[in-house]
Structures are given as structure tokens and as C-alpha cells.
Design an enzyme around this catalytic site. Sequence first.
Site, mmCIF file in Angstrom:
data_model
loop_
_atom_site.group_PDB
_atom_site.id
_atom_site.type_symbol
_atom_site.label_atom_id
_atom_site.label_comp_id
_atom_site.label_asym_id
_atom_site.label_seq_id
_atom_site.Cartn_x
_atom_site.Cartn_y
_atom_site.Cartn_z
ATOM 1 N N HIS A 25 49.439 66.938 1.726
ATOM 2 C CA HIS A 25 48.928 67.366 3.033
ATOM 3 C C HIS A 25 49.258 68.823 3.376
ATOM 4 C CE1 HIS A 25 48.021 63.229 3.575
ATOM 5 N NE2 HIS A 25 49.210 62.823 3.958
ATOM 6 N N LYS A 81 41.355 65.969 9.847
ATOM 7 C CA LYS A 81 41.812 66.053 11.245
ATOM 8 C C LYS A 81 41.034 67.149 11.961
ATOM 9 C CE LYS A 81 46.552 64.485 10.402
ATOM 10 N NZ LYS A 81 47.005 63.554 11.429
ATOM 11 N N ASP A 96 54.931 62.925 -1.157
ATOM 12 C CA ASP A 96 54.188 62.192 -0.123
ATOM 13 C C ASP A 96 53.481 63.159 0.832
ATOM 14 O OD1 ASP A 96 53.323 59.975 1.405
ATOM 15 O OD2 ASP A 96 55.053 60.131 2.750
ATOM 16 N N HIS A 102 43.882 62.918 4.098
ATOM 17 C CA HIS A 102 43.320 62.715 5.438
ATOM 18 C C HIS A 102 43.648 63.854 6.396
ATOM 19 C CE1 HIS A 102 47.285 60.990 6.410
ATOM 20 N NE2 HIS A 102 46.977 61.164 7.683
HETATM 21 C C1 BG6 Z 1 50.639 59.602 4.920
HETATM 22 C C2 BG6 Z 1 52.038 59.478 4.396
HETATM 23 O O1 BG6 Z 1 49.800 60.146 3.945
HETATM 24 O O2 BG6 Z 1 50.623 60.443 6.071
HETATM 25 C C3 BG6 Z 1 52.967 58.939 5.486
HETATM 26 O O3 BG6 Z 1 52.066 58.614 3.260
HETATM 27 C C4 BG6 Z 1 52.855 59.770 6.728
HETATM 28 O O4 BG6 Z 1 54.303 58.904 5.000
HETATM 29 C C5 BG6 Z 1 51.401 59.934 7.153
HETATM 30 O O5 BG6 Z 1 53.590 59.144 7.767
HETATM 31 C C6 BG6 Z 1 51.241 60.887 8.318
HETATM 32 O O6 BG6 Z 1 49.900 60.917 8.706
HETATM 33 P P1 BG6 Z 1 49.442 60.827 10.252
HETATM 34 O O7 BG6 Z 1 48.053 61.307 10.244
HETATM 35 O O8 BG6 Z 1 49.596 59.403 10.626
HETATM 36 O O9 BG6 Z 1 50.370 61.676 11.002
#
Ligand code: BG6
Length: 477
Positions: free
Chosen positions: A241, A183, A236, A179
Site C-alpha cells: 500500500h 481510495k 503487509d 485497495h
Molecule cells: C490490509 C492489511 O491490506 O489493509 C491490513 O492486510 C490493514 O492489515 C488494512 O489493516 C488497512 O486497510 P483499510 O483500508 O481498512 O484501512
Amino acid sequence: MSGSARPENHVVVLFGATGDLAARKLLPGLFHLAAVGLLPDRYRIIGSSRRTLSDEQFRDLAREAVERFGTSKPNGETWETFQQTLSFAGASPDDTTALVAAIERAEKEIGGAPGRLFHLAVPPAAFEPTVTMLGAAGLAPGSRVIIEKPFGTDLESARALNDTVHAVFDESQVFRIDHFLGKESVDNILAFRFANGLFEPVWNRNHISYVQIDVPETLSIEGRAGFYEHTGAYRDMIVTHLLQVLGFLAMEPPTALDARHLREETAKVFDALRPIDVQHVVRGQYTGYRDEDGVAADSQTETMAAVRVEIDNWRWSGVPFFLRSGKKLGASRQLVTLGFHEPPLRMFPAGARDGRNELVIDFADPGSITVEFLAKEPGAQLRLGAAGMVFRYADSFCAAHSLEGYERLILDAMLGDESLFTQAAAVERLWEISGPLLDDPPPVQPYEPGTWGPQPAVDQLITPFRWRLPHAGPPRD
Ligand code: BG6
């Protein structure tokens, strides 16, 4: 990449519909898409999980989730219309009757030949059984499937998962979601670099001496021990990411902004990444983690990781990329920092170089970009002071038009646009370069909640440079 076209009519099936991700992001996100008119003309959303809920119970659960986590509140006609599209059908590998019936019913209600999208918002261990179940139930042909991260836990398991997925779906039907790539400010990296003549010419080793991708979080594991104990901060956040963001930062200009060309260019970056050197890794664990419910008393899971990676290509050779993320750190931020070389001649008085010459992309919604440089302070003497130029999304554009990462990507998946989704080979490559670390992880070192990871290790990792956070504070107002 997609504009703001509306997708064709759809049935969306949400596996893991009673889970944390569905509540925090997916149900509120789907409702926001409905509220801003970006869902199809006719659609149905079927929640599914191993638990059995009635349609009414699922609608209540969705309303609570949207109320608690959503930007659009569940009121009025928009909510009434949306909630009527929600239904629930439990499913398990042994019994998919209710699910198949619910999909058939929804397709009939919509009429014609609507698209079908499965979203696997389930724990990683459930990806393979769910995909196999979809294959066995005959639901795969003509469908698309969104699969969450982390995709595998190492190279071998990622390959095995890809094999399972490809036995049921063609790669063109598979949307591996990260995801962060949805952003606004991450996507804006492409616009910033490739739509302007000012920045791209300095975006290389000749002008940049280091890059930081820093995503500290103040959150703890929020009761997710079952997931986190087997995952840890590296799997994670970093291999997923942060390395995906690195792909956008480091890529060559693509020939066109379409899925094929974007993915070709990020694949080249990943190909040029050096395997991780464990000497360049710090793994931390916050004090108190082992007392969390569901965490082993001798857990070696890292709740914070900092890694130095290098890219062996002409653009980036010799430029270290520092990646850091973790739980219970000193602040919740999402920063990319590019540090420029010092000028070759130090002609200003000693001590005058306290400021930083950095370009900082804050990609937490709504996001900002800051260029920090040194300027002459007013007065009789030529003294330097820190100065900055700031672009803030919220000041320059209408924030109401922005979509959250998940919203953007679910929409793209319905539109069949794969640009911002990860490919099988790229995911495998990222696991491949992670091999040395996963095979032989350095021991976890403790850190106190609210700090920035184990000291002095985390600062030593970046020496002779300095983390922007917390020393330089937030980008200037
Ligand atoms: C998720 C992780 O993919 O992304 C989480 O599993 C993390 O641990 C989160 O907190 C952060 O994403 P965002 O967009 O909420 O900052």
C-alpha cells in the site's frame, strides 16, 4: 480511467468467500455497488472455498457480513434481489466439478456471453494452487482474475507466482489489487496534482524537503496470526500500500490518464527507487504480540515498520520519503505529509516558528487536504501563529456518491480498466528494492501498545525532521 459506466453482464466467483476479507469488504462492497446501481444489469455471485456451504448458508453469511460491515444495510427489495444472485460452490484442486457446474448454470441463467471475474480473496499461499486449478478446469479463457496482496514474499517468489499466473492467464487478464489505490483520496492525488496549476509547480525537490506516508493503526492483528506471522508490517503494508501511494505522489505527469500511461509513470518512480538501506529501517513489535494465539514465543515478525526511501531522479533527488505503518499504535490514521523548505532568511523572532509549513493529505475515507502555514497573530507585535486551509471531502461533495477502495476496484476490474492495478514488473521491482531488508532485517525492538513505535529509534530515523503524528495532531478543524 473509468467513469461511472455499468459493466457488461457478469459472473463473479469469490474464492475465500467464507473468510475475513470477504466479510469485511467484498460482500458488503458488492452489495453497495448493487444498491447504487453500479453492478451489471444481470449478474451472479458464486461464493467458493474449501468449506462446503449451501446456497442458503452463504446467503445468511453474506447478510450477516453486510449487516455488520456494510454501509448499505441488507433490507428491502434491493437486498432481496441481490441475495437471489448469490450461490455457493465448494472447490479444491482435486475437484472442481461443482464449481464448473455452478458457473455454467449462472451463465445460462444470465444468457448471452457474460464476463467472468474470479476474485482470489485467499491467503497468499493459496494463490498458486487456485490459479493452477482454474487453468486445469479450463476456466481461464475469456476470464479476468483479481489477485490479492501481498503478491509474493520476495523477488524470487513474486517471479515464480508471476510465472504460474502467466502460464494460465495473459497479463491483460490479471488484476493485482491494492485497495489503497481505489481510495477516493488517493485517486484524488492525481486530480490535485494534475488538474490544478497551483500545486504541481512546487511538487519537487526545489520546494519540498521531506515526504511522510504514515499509516498507523490501533488494531491488533485481529486473530490473523496465521497470515501475519509470515507477513509482518513491511510486507503487509509498506511494500504494497504505502509504496503504491508513493508511486502516485512521486510520478511525473502522465501523457494521458489511461492504464498504460499511468503505469508507465509509476514504473519509472519504482525504477528510480534506491534499494532500501537497512540503516534506514526500524522494525518494532508490540509488547504482548508473542502472547497472541498462533504467534511463536520467539517471533521476530515486525508489527510496525518505519523506513526511509529515496528516489534517484531529477524531481526528488535528496528528498527523503519516510514510510511508517504498524499495529497497536497510538491512532488509526492515513496521512501523507509534504514538508516545505524553510524560507532562506529567518527574519521573525526566535521561537516564532513552532508551526509547520506542510501540505497534509488525509486519505482515510472520506478524506481531507490541509495546507498549514504561518500567519501573523493579531496584535501590536509581529508574532507568528499556526494557520491552515482545509478541504474536506465530506463538506464539499456528496459522500453518498463515494465508493470504498474495494468497491471502486472490483467495478474497474469488471469494466476491464487496469489503471489502478499493479503490473507484474512493478511488483517485482518493489521486491527487488526490498531485497537488502528482507535478506538482513534489523532486529525487532519492542514498543508499548498505544505508542508510536520503538523510541528513540523511530524519531531518530526522521531527524532532523519530525513525524507529523502525534506531535502535530490531526489536521486542524
Ligand atoms: C490490509 C492489511 O491490506 O489493509 C491490513 O492486510 C490493514 O492489515 C488494512 O489493516 C488497512 O486497510 P483499510 O483500508 O481498512 O484501512
